[in-house]
Design a protein around this motif. Structure first.
Motif, short mmCIF file in Angstrom:
data_model
loop_
_atom_site.label_atom_id
_atom_site.label_comp_id
_atom_site.label_asym_id
_atom_site.label_seq_id
_atom_site.Cartn_x
_atom_site.Cartn_y
_atom_site.Cartn_z
N VAL A 1 15.57 -24.18 -33.36
CA VAL A 1 15.46 -22.84 -34.13
C VAL A 1 14.27 -22.47 -34.06
O VAL A 1 13.19 -23.20 -34.62
N LEU A 2 13.74 -21.37 -33.62
CA LEU A 2 12.50 -20.48 -33.28
C LEU A 2 12.13 -20.09 -34.83
O LEU A 2 12.76 -19.83 -35.68
N ASN A 3 10.72 -19.70 -34.79
CA ASN A 3 10.29 -19.07 -35.84
C ASN A 3 10.75 -17.69 -36.10
O ASN A 3 10.52 -17.26 -37.34
N ASN A 4 11.52 -16.93 -35.26
CA ASN A 4 12.14 -15.69 -35.67
C ASN A 4 13.57 -15.97 -36.10
O ASN A 4 14.08 -15.01 -36.44
N GLY A 5 13.96 -17.20 -36.29
CA GLY A 5 15.32 -17.51 -36.67
C GLY A 5 16.38 -17.69 -35.12
O GLY A 5 17.28 -18.22 -35.47
N GLN A 6 15.75 -17.25 -34.24
CA GLN A 6 16.65 -17.29 -32.96
C GLN A 6 17.02 -18.74 -32.79
O GLN A 6 16.16 -19.74 -32.96
N VAL A 7 18.15 -18.94 -32.32
CA VAL A 7 18.59 -20.47 -31.96
C VAL A 7 18.75 -20.64 -30.37
O VAL A 7 19.12 -19.58 -29.76
N VAL A 8 18.06 -21.57 -29.76
CA VAL A 8 18.22 -21.85 -28.29
C VAL A 8 18.87 -23.03 -28.51
O VAL A 8 18.53 -24.22 -28.78
N HIS A 9 20.09 -22.94 -27.74
CA HIS A 9 20.94 -23.95 -27.62
C HIS A 9 20.68 -24.93 -26.41
O HIS A 9 20.00 -24.49 -25.45
N ALA A 10 20.97 -26.36 -26.41
CA ALA A 10 20.49 -26.92 -25.34
C ALA A 10 21.45 -28.43 -25.62
O ALA A 10 21.75 -28.73 -26.65
N ASP A 11 21.63 -29.19 -24.69
CA ASP A 11 22.32 -30.51 -24.55
C ASP A 11 21.56 -31.65 -24.98
O ASP A 11 21.95 -32.60 -25.51
N HIS A 12 20.26 -31.42 -24.87
CA HIS A 12 19.03 -32.42 -25.23
C HIS A 12 17.68 -31.72 -25.46
O HIS A 12 17.64 -30.52 -24.84
N VAL A 13 16.82 -32.26 -26.58
CA VAL A 13 15.74 -31.86 -26.97
C VAL A 13 14.68 -33.00 -26.76
O VAL A 13 14.92 -33.85 -27.13
N VAL A 14 13.64 -32.68 -26.03
CA VAL A 14 12.49 -33.30 -25.97
C VAL A 14 11.27 -32.82 -26.93
O VAL A 14 11.05 -32.02 -26.81
N VAL A 15 10.90 -33.65 -27.82
CA VAL A 15 9.92 -33.33 -28.95
C VAL A 15 8.87 -33.91 -28.22
O VAL A 15 8.35 -35.26 -28.26
N ALA A 16 7.75 -33.20 -27.81
CA ALA A 16 6.42 -33.60 -27.13
C ALA A 16 5.28 -32.76 -27.83
O ALA A 16 4.51 -31.98 -27.09
N GLY A 17 5.38 -32.49 -29.01
CA GLY A 17 4.59 -31.39 -29.80
C GLY A 17 3.43 -32.21 -30.61
O GLY A 17 2.75 -31.41 -31.44
N GLY A 18 2.98 -33.13 -30.10
CA GLY A 18 1.67 -33.83 -30.79
C GLY A 18 1.85 -34.09 -32.40
O GLY A 18 3.18 -34.42 -32.78
N LEU A 19 1.15 -33.80 -33.15
CA LEU A 19 1.20 -33.81 -34.40
C LEU A 19 2.13 -32.95 -35.15
O LEU A 19 2.85 -33.11 -36.10
N GLY A 20 2.37 -31.79 -34.30
CA GLY A 20 3.32 -30.91 -34.79
C GLY A 20 5.14 -31.51 -34.74
O GLY A 20 5.94 -31.10 -35.50
N SER A 21 5.15 -32.73 -34.04
CA SER A 21 6.32 -33.38 -33.97
C SER A 21 6.82 -34.21 -35.37
O SER A 21 7.76 -34.29 -35.71
#
Length: 395
Positions: free
Chosen positions: A191-211
């Motif tokens: 979910v993006l900060n504007n509320g939009q959903v980006v669909h995906a089969d897999h998510v890779v979290v590589a956001g440093g401390l934001g993770s």
């Protein structure tokens, strides 16, 4: 035997050197669509890093092997991505941060035994071959030269990897992820900060401390600590002033692609954010004293970056325990990013787990919880990790 179904779509959260490398590797797949979600292309911690590419700064052999393999992968990537060679330099490093000469020699011999390129250079060789403008009294009697090491303009490398990923068909969304999107207990997008959903089969979290917050919302604890690092920069000067990385007793420095000298130090006994301008001024005085004509070197600005440092100092890579989510967080992302991109993308696309990942799984932290900052100052510093702080001294 479990059945693996290759994802048709993958979202990579993070636009720093690690996220960029993962996205670029993923984008080479002909069957998977890659979407990069990055609040800032080039990352938050990445632009404020010293960006030294090395394997010799660890006592752990398994981690040395990992970093050495990543160095080799960087060399391959440099050949594969147009324009990277302007921003990655393999001119080695000179090291005399270990003051005790016996211990320095022992450390060099250990790295030699591991197969690292290490030679001993004396003061005359340092002065004539690597830094003729440094003062003689600043130089040691001898130093260890790590011949294979390099340095890079990491944020530019990240930007170029993302550009190349886009050329390969990846999509880029310059915004932030607020949460993971789930369906029947499985993550199926963000979910993006504007509320939009980006669909995906897999998510890779590589956001440093934001993770940390992103996964904490799913009851997954990342034992990361935001460790502040201050780096200062001179104005652009003669590009041939320093050859390679210099890692001395209390001053670390290298010359950037645009001719600046970037310099810093270790802050094991202090916090550079308590009075950052004073720290930068002190560093600059040390830098000027290191050069024969240091008074002719102009100071420009300092940056404060917050390193996403795991509790035990080693990367956190691979499964999170949440179906459809992989994590990749660490310090140093610059040295490790090339290999992390290669092996994480391979696992996501094929299910194949590189044997080296076994040493870096999140599951090694049993019953780990994230301690809240103990005081107001610590809370303030923890909240600043996402800010790109660049400060200029008044002239």
């Amino acid at each position: 035997m479990s059945y693996f179904e290759a994802p048709q779509s993958v979202v990579v959260v993070g636009g720093g050197i690690v996220g960029a490398s993962i996205a670029w590797h993923l984008s080479q797949s002909n069957t998977t669509n890659t979407t990069i979600v990055a609040g800032k292309v080039g990352g938050i911690a990445t632009p404020n890093s010293f960006a030294w590419v090395n394997a010799g700064s660890t006592d752990a052999k398994f981690y040395y092997d990992f970093r050495r393999r990543s160095m080799n992968r960087w060399r391959q990537i440099e050949e594969e991505v147009p324009g990277l060679s302007d921003y990655i330099k393999w001119d080695g490093s000179l090291n005399w941060e270990i003051k005790n000469e016996t211990k320095r020699e022992e450390y060099g011999e250990k790295l030699k035994a591991w197969g690292y390129g290490v030679v001993t250079v004396n003061k005359t060789e340092i002065e004539t071959s690597y830094a003729p403008e440094l003062r003689e009294d600043f130089l040691p009697n001898w130093a260890l030269r790590y011949t294979e090491e390099g340095h890079m303009e990491a944020h530019i490398v990240a930007e170029k990897l993302i550009e190349q990923a886009q050329a390969n068909g990846a999509s880029l969304l310059e915004t932030n992820v607020t949460s993971l999107f789930k369906n029947d207990g499985r993550v199926v997008g963000v979910v993006l900060n504007n509320g939009q959903v980006v669909h995906a089969d897999h998510v890779v979290v590589a956001g440093g401390l934001g993770s940390v917050d992103l996964l904490a919302a799913e009851n997954i604890s990342l034992p990361l600590t935001p460790r502040a690092g201050l780096l200062a920069n001179t104005v652009a000067i003669d590009k041939g002033l320093l050859k390679g990385v210099f890692y001395t007793n209390d001053l670390h420095m290298r010359q950037t692609a645009d001719g600046r000298i970037r310099f810093g130090s270790d802050y094991s006994d202090s916090d550079p954010t308590d009075n950052p301008q004073a720290v930068a001024d002190d560093l600059f005085a040390k830098l000027q004293n290191a050069f024969r004509e240091g008074d002719k070197i102009g100071y420009d600005y300092y940056t404060v970056g917050y390193r996403p440092t795991p509790e035990d100092g080693f990367p956190i890579l691979g499964e999170t325990g949440l179906d459809g989510v992989t994590v990749a967080v660490m310090h140093s992302g610059v040295s490790n990013g090339a290999l992390v991109g290669q092996i994480i993308s391979k696992q996501v696309l094929t299910g194949e787990k590189d044997p080296m990942l076994a040493d870096f799984l999140l599951s090694r932290f049993s019953n780990t919880t994230i301690a809240a900052p103990k005081n107001a100052a610590a809370q303030r510093r923890a909240k600043l990790h996402w800010k790109n702080r660049i400060c200029y001294r008044a002239r």
